[in-house]
Design a protein around this motif. Structure first.
Motif, PDB file in Angstrom:
ATOM      1  N   ASP A  72       2.888   0.159   3.889  1.00 47.15           N
ATOM      2  CA  ASP A  72       3.824  -1.016   4.887  1.00 47.15           C
ATOM      3  C   ASP A  72       5.140  -0.744   5.028  1.00 47.15           C
ATOM      4  O   ASP A  72       5.374   0.567   5.125  1.00 47.15           O
ATOM      5  CB  ASP A  72       3.752  -1.655   4.162  1.00 47.15           C
ATOM      6  N   ARG A  73       6.363  -1.240   6.162  1.00 47.53           N
ATOM      7  CA  ARG A  73       6.791  -0.691   6.555  1.00 47.53           C
ATOM      8  C   ARG A  73       8.004  -0.370   6.069  1.00 47.53           C
ATOM      9  O   ARG A  73       9.323   0.141   6.205  1.00 47.53           O
ATOM     10  CB  ARG A  73       7.492  -2.166   7.611  1.00 47.53           C
ATOM     11  N   ARG A  74       8.389  -0.569   4.755  1.00 51.24           N
ATOM     12  CA  ARG A  74       9.127   0.311   3.509  1.00 51.24           C
ATOM     13  C   ARG A  74       8.350   0.797   2.913  1.00 51.24           C
ATOM     14  O   ARG A  74       9.465   2.357   2.314  1.00 51.24           O
ATOM     15  CB  ARG A  74       8.632  -0.880   2.687  1.00 51.24           C
ATOM     16  N   GLY A  75       7.296   1.456   3.579  1.00 49.62           N
ATOM     17  CA  GLY A  75       6.975   3.003   2.925  1.00 49.62           C
ATOM     18  C   GLY A  75       5.422   2.879   2.042  1.00 49.62           C
ATOM     19  O   GLY A  75       5.127   1.991   2.370  1.00 49.62           O
ATOM     20  N   GLU A  76       5.385   3.667   1.414  1.00 46.90           N
ATOM     21  CA  GLU A  76       4.128   3.146   0.233  1.00 46.90           C
ATOM     22  C   GLU A  76       4.562   3.287  -1.320  1.00 46.90           C
ATOM     23  O   GLU A  76       5.214   3.482  -2.229  1.00 46.90           O
ATOM     24  CB  GLU A  76       3.760   5.087   0.337  1.00 46.90           C
ATOM     25  N   TRP A  77       3.288   2.787  -1.834  1.00 48.78           N
ATOM     26  CA  TRP A  77       4.146   1.834  -3.048  1.00 48.78           C
ATOM     27  C   TRP A  77       1.903   1.740  -3.490  1.00 48.78           C
ATOM     28  O   TRP A  77       1.005   1.706  -3.348  1.00 48.78           O
ATOM     29  CB  TRP A  77       4.495   0.461  -2.952  1.00 48.78           C
ATOM     30  N   ALA A  78       3.017   2.358  -4.712  1.00 47.38           N
ATOM     31  CA  ALA A  78       0.661   2.478  -5.779  1.00 47.38           C
ATOM     32  C   ALA A  78       0.991   1.901  -7.721  1.00 47.38           C
ATOM     33  O   ALA A  78       2.347   1.897  -7.648  1.00 47.38           O
ATOM     34  CB  ALA A  78       0.480   3.966  -5.996  1.00 47.38           C
ATOM     35  N   GLY A  79       0.187   1.698  -7.488  1.00 45.48           N
ATOM     36  CA  GLY A  79       0.140   0.829  -9.077  1.00 45.48           C
ATOM     37  C   GLY A  79      -1.346   0.642  -9.307  1.00 45.48           C
ATOM     38  O   GLY A  79      -1.828   0.642  -8.904  1.00 45.48           O
ATOM     39  N   SER A  80      -0.944  -0.321 -10.665  1.00 47.93           N
ATOM     40  CA  SER A  80      -2.220  -0.224 -11.805  1.00 47.93           C
ATOM     41  C   SER A  80      -1.918  -1.173 -12.608  1.00 47.93           C
ATOM     42  O   SER A  80      -0.785  -1.536 -12.666  1.00 47.93           O
ATOM     43  CB  SER A  80      -2.499   0.602 -12.740  1.00 47.93           C
ATOM     44  N   ALA A  81      -2.878  -2.227 -12.862  1.00 45.53           N
ATOM     45  CA  ALA A  81      -3.309  -2.855 -13.482  1.00 45.53           C
ATOM     46  C   ALA A  81      -4.607  -2.815 -14.792  1.00 45.53           C
ATOM     47  O   ALA A  81      -5.853  -2.337 -13.888  1.00 45.53           O
ATOM     48  CB  ALA A  81      -2.974  -4.870 -13.001  1.00 45.53           C
TER      49      ALA A  81
END
Length: 408
Positions: A72-81
């Motif tokens: 999104d406009r803040r950049g990229e984020w990745a995660g897991s659960a």
């Protein structure tokens, strides 16, 4: 969340038929630091926290784990659960590989559109002209296969006019487990589908059928002289550097790091949970065999919608849509258009296997994108209430990630 959107998530789990664990987050450097600086650290943390909570809700429905990537406009984020394997504490690897199911269809459709641009195939060609050995109704065109309006029976199971199920190949429960390592040939699956009567007149309406994309895989082979997977690799995977993506054919394992995925079903009066990570994906073939990562799928959908794979006129043709069977959704040629919220429409595809569900969506301008894969755990595939609850949570996750707010 609106009823129409709830049906999207439920449909993913049925398309192949037809305690929450805290999320693990990995921050990725933003593409646009100037825009990112406009958001306070507090707002950014709260936003990601909401997404992480939504991931945990998915796990709480009985899923084993989730891997996710948001742009999104803040950049990229990745995660897991969740967990990578039931009864073990390790979390899913964020960049792990997974079976992405029917997202394969968008890759296949892209290759077909490239062949259209090269003059090797026409969108309104009768499919019978290219594949005469099947004796198809000559009114069925390439466009109809791409858009699921051919009326051909879905070899993984379909619905009769009276609303009852018309079974296809073994897809669920003990019947599937007993056939989990069976090898199917695409020609065999097409011929099986053609033993069933057409669902409706060609072009009359939309009805999702894996048979359409089995035929498109054979069409690519006829037009190029090589297997469809060779063309996908040459035209998409290598040019885009999608090193975590593969088309396994009959290979049963998932190469590289991956989480386990499961199929739970009633057997002998109890819920039985089977590890379905290893299986022969030849039943899916061009309709759903692809293995990928959230990073690769994000790269692919961004490149596709950004015009890196198709000429502007071909991309515009691919995006022309008609109402899909699921309320609140439209379908183009290998691309769905789904309303996730007010002024928030996603373009992409979903994928479902017996043991995993994947979403790949982008806004039209590519400023917001979301890809996630859910490995199933103890979700009873035959329980409508369990499927409904699971569908609600994955749709909420998609809406939060793509729109910033959940569906009402």
């Amino acid at each position: 969340m609106r009823t129409s959107m709830r049906r999207v998530g439920v449909a993913v789990m049925t398309a192949a038929l037809l305690t929450g664990v805290a999320g693990q987050a990995v921050a990725v450097s933003p593409e646009n630091r100037e825009d990112a600086a406009q958001d306070s650290a507090q707002a950014a943390g709260r936003d990601r926290a909401e997404v992480r909570r939504a991931m945990d809700e998915v796990v709480a429905t009985g899923a084993a784990g989730v891997v996710m990537r948001v742009h999104d406009r803040r950049g990229e984020w990745a995660g897991s659960a969740g967990v990578a394997e039931l009864h073990r504490p390790a979390k899913p690897v964020v960049d792990g590989r997974f079976r992405a199911g029917s997202i394969t269809k968008t890759f296949v459709a892209t290759v077909v559109m490239q062949l259209v641009g090269e003059g090797k195939v026409g969108l309104d060609d009768p499919v019978d002209r290219h594949l005469p050995r099947y004796g198809l109704d000559r009114r069925i065109t390439v466009r109809m296969l791409l858009q699921h309006t051919s009326g051909l029976f879905n070899y993984t199971g379909d619905v009769k006019p009276d609303g009852t199920t018309d079974p296809g190949i073994p897809m669920w429960g003990q019947d599937y487990v007993d056939n989990m390592f069976r090898t199917y040939r695409t020609d065999e699956l097409v011929r099986f589908a053609l033993t069933k009567p057409a669902r409706f007149e060609p072009g009359a309406r939309h009805s999702y059928s894996n048979t359409n994309y089995s035929l498109l895989g054979l069409l690519i082979e006829k037009a190029t002289g090589t297997d469809y997977d060779t063309q996908v690799e040459r035209r998409i995977l290598k040019p885009l550097g999608l090193h975590g993506t593969s088309l396994p054919g009959t290979r049963t394992g998932i190469p590289g790091p991956n989480a386990h995925s499961y199929m739970a079903y009633q057997h002998g009066g109890r819920l039985k949970t089977v590890d379905a990570t290893r299986m022969n994906p030849s039943w899916a073939g061009p309709a759903g065999e692809i293995i990928s990562t959230t990073r690769d799928l994000d790269t692919f959908v961004s490149a596709l919608l950004g015009g890196k794979l198709l000429r502007p006129d071909l991309l515009a043709e691919m995006r022309k849509s008609i109402p899909a069977a699921a309320e609140g959704s439209r379908i183009g040629l290998g691309l769905f258009q789904t309303d996730f919220g007010p002024n928030c429409t996603g373009h992409g595809h979903t994928g479902g296997t017996q043991s995993a569900t994947t979403y790949m969506y982008s806004t039209s301008d590519r400023s917001k994108r979301v890809v996630f894969s859910v490995t199933h755990g103890t979700i009873d595939s035959a329980d409508p209430a369990a499927r409904e609850k699971f569908g609600k949570t994955i749709d909420k996750l998609a809406a939060l990630a793509l729109c910033g707010t959940p569906q009402r």
